[in-house]
Design a protein around this motif. Structure first.
Motif, PDB file in Angstrom:
ATOM      1  N   GLY A 168      79.355  64.108  28.723  1.00 51.63           N
ATOM      2  CA  GLY A 168      78.902  64.593  27.418  1.00 51.63           C
ATOM      3  C   GLY A 168      77.262  64.754  27.561  1.00 51.63           C
ATOM      4  O   GLY A 168      76.804  65.986  27.177  1.00 51.63           O
ATOM      5  N   SER A 169      76.508  64.010  28.286  1.00 57.32           N
ATOM      6  CA  SER A 169      75.162  64.012  28.501  1.00 57.32           C
ATOM      7  C   SER A 169      74.657  65.285  29.382  1.00 57.32           C
ATOM      8  O   SER A 169      73.823  66.103  29.257  1.00 57.32           O
ATOM      9  CB  SER A 169      74.531  62.796  29.131  1.00 57.32           C
ATOM     10  OG  SER A 169      74.884  61.557  28.277  1.00 57.32           O
ATOM     11  N   HIS A 201      82.377  58.415  28.722  1.00 55.23           N
ATOM     12  CA  HIS A 201      81.569  57.333  29.199  1.00 55.23           C
ATOM     13  C   HIS A 201      81.390  57.818  30.846  1.00 55.23           C
ATOM     14  O   HIS A 201      81.492  56.534  31.353  1.00 55.23           O
ATOM     15  CB  HIS A 201      82.004  55.957  29.062  1.00 55.23           C
ATOM     16  CG  HIS A 201      81.845  55.786  27.462  1.00 55.23           C
ATOM     17  ND1 HIS A 201      80.748  55.418  26.905  1.00 55.23           N
ATOM     18  CD2 HIS A 201      82.836  55.840  26.572  1.00 55.23           C
ATOM     19  CE1 HIS A 201      80.880  55.409  25.431  1.00 55.23           C
ATOM     20  NE2 HIS A 201      82.346  55.545  25.332  1.00 55.23           N
TER      21      HIS A 201
HETATM   22  C1  COA Z   1      80.275  62.329  21.926  1.00 57.55           C
HETATM   23  C2  COA Z   1      80.733  62.579  23.182  1.00 57.55           C
HETATM   24  C3  COA Z   1      80.769  63.878  23.539  1.00 57.55           C
HETATM   25  C4  COA Z   1      79.760  61.896  24.312  1.00 57.55           C
HETATM   26  O1  COA Z   1      80.720  62.029  25.547  1.00 57.55           O
HETATM   27  P1  COA Z   1      80.513  61.206  26.932  1.00 57.55           P
HETATM   28  O2  COA Z   1      81.043  62.048  27.985  1.00 57.55           O
HETATM   29  O3  COA Z   1      81.159  59.960  26.714  1.00 57.55           O
HETATM   30  O4  COA Z   1      78.982  60.692  26.867  1.00 57.55           O
HETATM   31  P2  COA Z   1      78.245  60.311  27.901  1.00 57.55           P
HETATM   32  O5  COA Z   1      78.966  59.498  28.977  1.00 57.55           O
HETATM   33  O6  COA Z   1      77.132  61.106  28.400  1.00 57.55           O
HETATM   34  O7  COA Z   1      77.346  58.897  27.178  1.00 57.55           O
HETATM   35  C5  COA Z   1      76.297  58.489  27.666  1.00 57.55           C
HETATM   36  C6  COA Z   1      75.700  57.443  26.560  1.00 57.55           C
HETATM   37  O8  COA Z   1      75.643  57.899  25.154  1.00 57.55           O
HETATM   38  C7  COA Z   1      76.225  56.840  24.315  1.00 57.55           C
HETATM   39  N1  COA Z   1      77.262  57.340  23.646  1.00 57.55           N
HETATM   40  C8  COA Z   1      78.154  58.199  24.136  1.00 57.55           C
HETATM   41  N2  COA Z   1      79.092  58.336  23.303  1.00 57.55           N
HETATM   42  C9  COA Z   1      78.829  57.374  22.005  1.00 57.55           C
HETATM   43  C10 COA Z   1      79.505  57.495  20.938  1.00 57.55           C
HETATM   44  N3  COA Z   1      80.683  58.081  20.647  1.00 57.55           N
HETATM   45  N4  COA Z   1      79.046  56.694  19.847  1.00 57.55           N
HETATM   46  C11 COA Z   1      77.642  56.065  20.286  1.00 57.55           C
HETATM   47  N5  COA Z   1      77.095  56.240  21.286  1.00 57.55           N
HETATM   48  C12 COA Z   1      77.668  57.089  22.381  1.00 57.55           C
HETATM   49  C13 COA Z   1      76.453  55.669  25.360  1.00 57.55           C
HETATM   50  O9  COA Z   1      75.211  54.846  25.126  1.00 57.55           O
HETATM   51  C14 COA Z   1      76.797  56.194  26.682  1.00 57.55           C
HETATM   52  O10 COA Z   1      76.343  55.445  27.542  1.00 57.55           O
HETATM   53  P3  COA Z   1      77.598  54.287  28.240  1.00 57.55           P
HETATM   54  O11 COA Z   1      78.822  55.339  28.657  1.00 57.55           O
HETATM   55  O12 COA Z   1      77.023  53.815  29.289  1.00 57.55           O
HETATM   56  O13 COA Z   1      78.061  53.519  27.128  1.00 57.55           O
HETATM   57  C15 COA Z   1      82.284  62.139  23.165  1.00 57.55           C
HETATM   58  O14 COA Z   1      81.949  60.624  22.685  1.00 57.55           O
HETATM   59  C16 COA Z   1      83.169  62.987  22.187  1.00 57.55           C
HETATM   60  O15 COA Z   1      83.710  63.990  22.580  1.00 57.55           O
HETATM   61  N6  COA Z   1      83.242  62.471  20.915  1.00 57.55           N
HETATM   62  C17 COA Z   1      84.047  63.101  19.947  1.00 57.55           C
HETATM   63  C18 COA Z   1      83.353  64.280  19.497  1.00 57.55           C
HETATM   64  C19 COA Z   1      82.014  64.107  18.819  1.00 57.55           C
HETATM   65  O16 COA Z   1      81.630  63.294  18.339  1.00 57.55           O
HETATM   66  N7  COA Z   1      81.156  65.063  19.231  1.00 57.55           N
HETATM   67  C20 COA Z   1      79.778  65.058  18.911  1.00 57.55           C
HETATM   68  C21 COA Z   1      79.521  66.025  17.544  1.00 57.55           C
HETATM   69  S1  COA Z   1      77.954  65.899  16.927  1.00 57.55           S
END
Ligand code: COA
Length: 138
Positions: free
Chosen positions: A85-86, A81
């Protein structure tokens, strides 16, 4: 906290790769992630500047002609967050910009994350087989 992004995993060491796969039923060892990062067609890592620890990664497998598949993206829980990730997805899409077809599979809860990255919703068929003993077989 400064985060540095890189496409180069050639000098990565195992000590930089702790903490990943914690949400997996049988987490593979760091050696597996190191091999994945070094063998994938494209890899992007996010590293914390002061500690050199990798805090996130994304990989893609590609034929280099038409298509690529993005099988893995992960950011360590304390770093989520914050846009990492983005940023990883954006950098990977820039690496893949000459390819017309980019696929990935995610569960429905992540739909909004990828919609923000211009991915469209399609139907996919998947079968996951977690075989911990095979992680280092190759
Ligand atoms: C998915 C993942 C990579 C996102 O990484 P991140 O650095 O938190 O992502 P961002 O900060 O760029 O997120 C931007 C927005 O995307 C959405 N988002 C991020 N993670 C999310 C999640 N797990 N579920 C739903 N929406 C999500 C939110 O709207 C977020 O905005 P916010 O922080 O204001 O709420 C991370 O949660 C992760 O590693 N999850 C476990 C592994 C996984 O599921 N990988 C994807 C495989 S397809």
């Amino acid at each position: 906290m400064a985060i540095r992004f890189s496409n180069d995993c050639s000098t990565l060491s195992l000590s930089q790769l702790s903490g990943f796969f914690q949400e997996w039923p049988s987490p593979p060892p760091a050696e597996t992630l190191l091999r994945i990062l070094q063998r994938s067609s494209y890899s992007v890592i996010a590293t914390e500047d002061s500690t050199f620890q990798v805090v996130g990664y994304i990989v893609a497998l590609s034929d280099g002609m038409i298509s690529a598949f993005v099988p893995m993206l992960e950011v360590l829980p304390p770093y989520r967050h914050q846009g990492i990730g983005s940023a990883l997805v954006r950098r990977m899409m820039n690496n893949l910009k000459s390819l017309p077809v980019i696929d990935l599979v995610c569960n429905v809860t992540l739909s909004s994350f990828y919609r923000g990255q211009d991915f469209s919703r399609y139907l996919a068929k998947v079968q996951y087989q977690y075989c911990p003993n095979s992680f280092l077989a190759q």
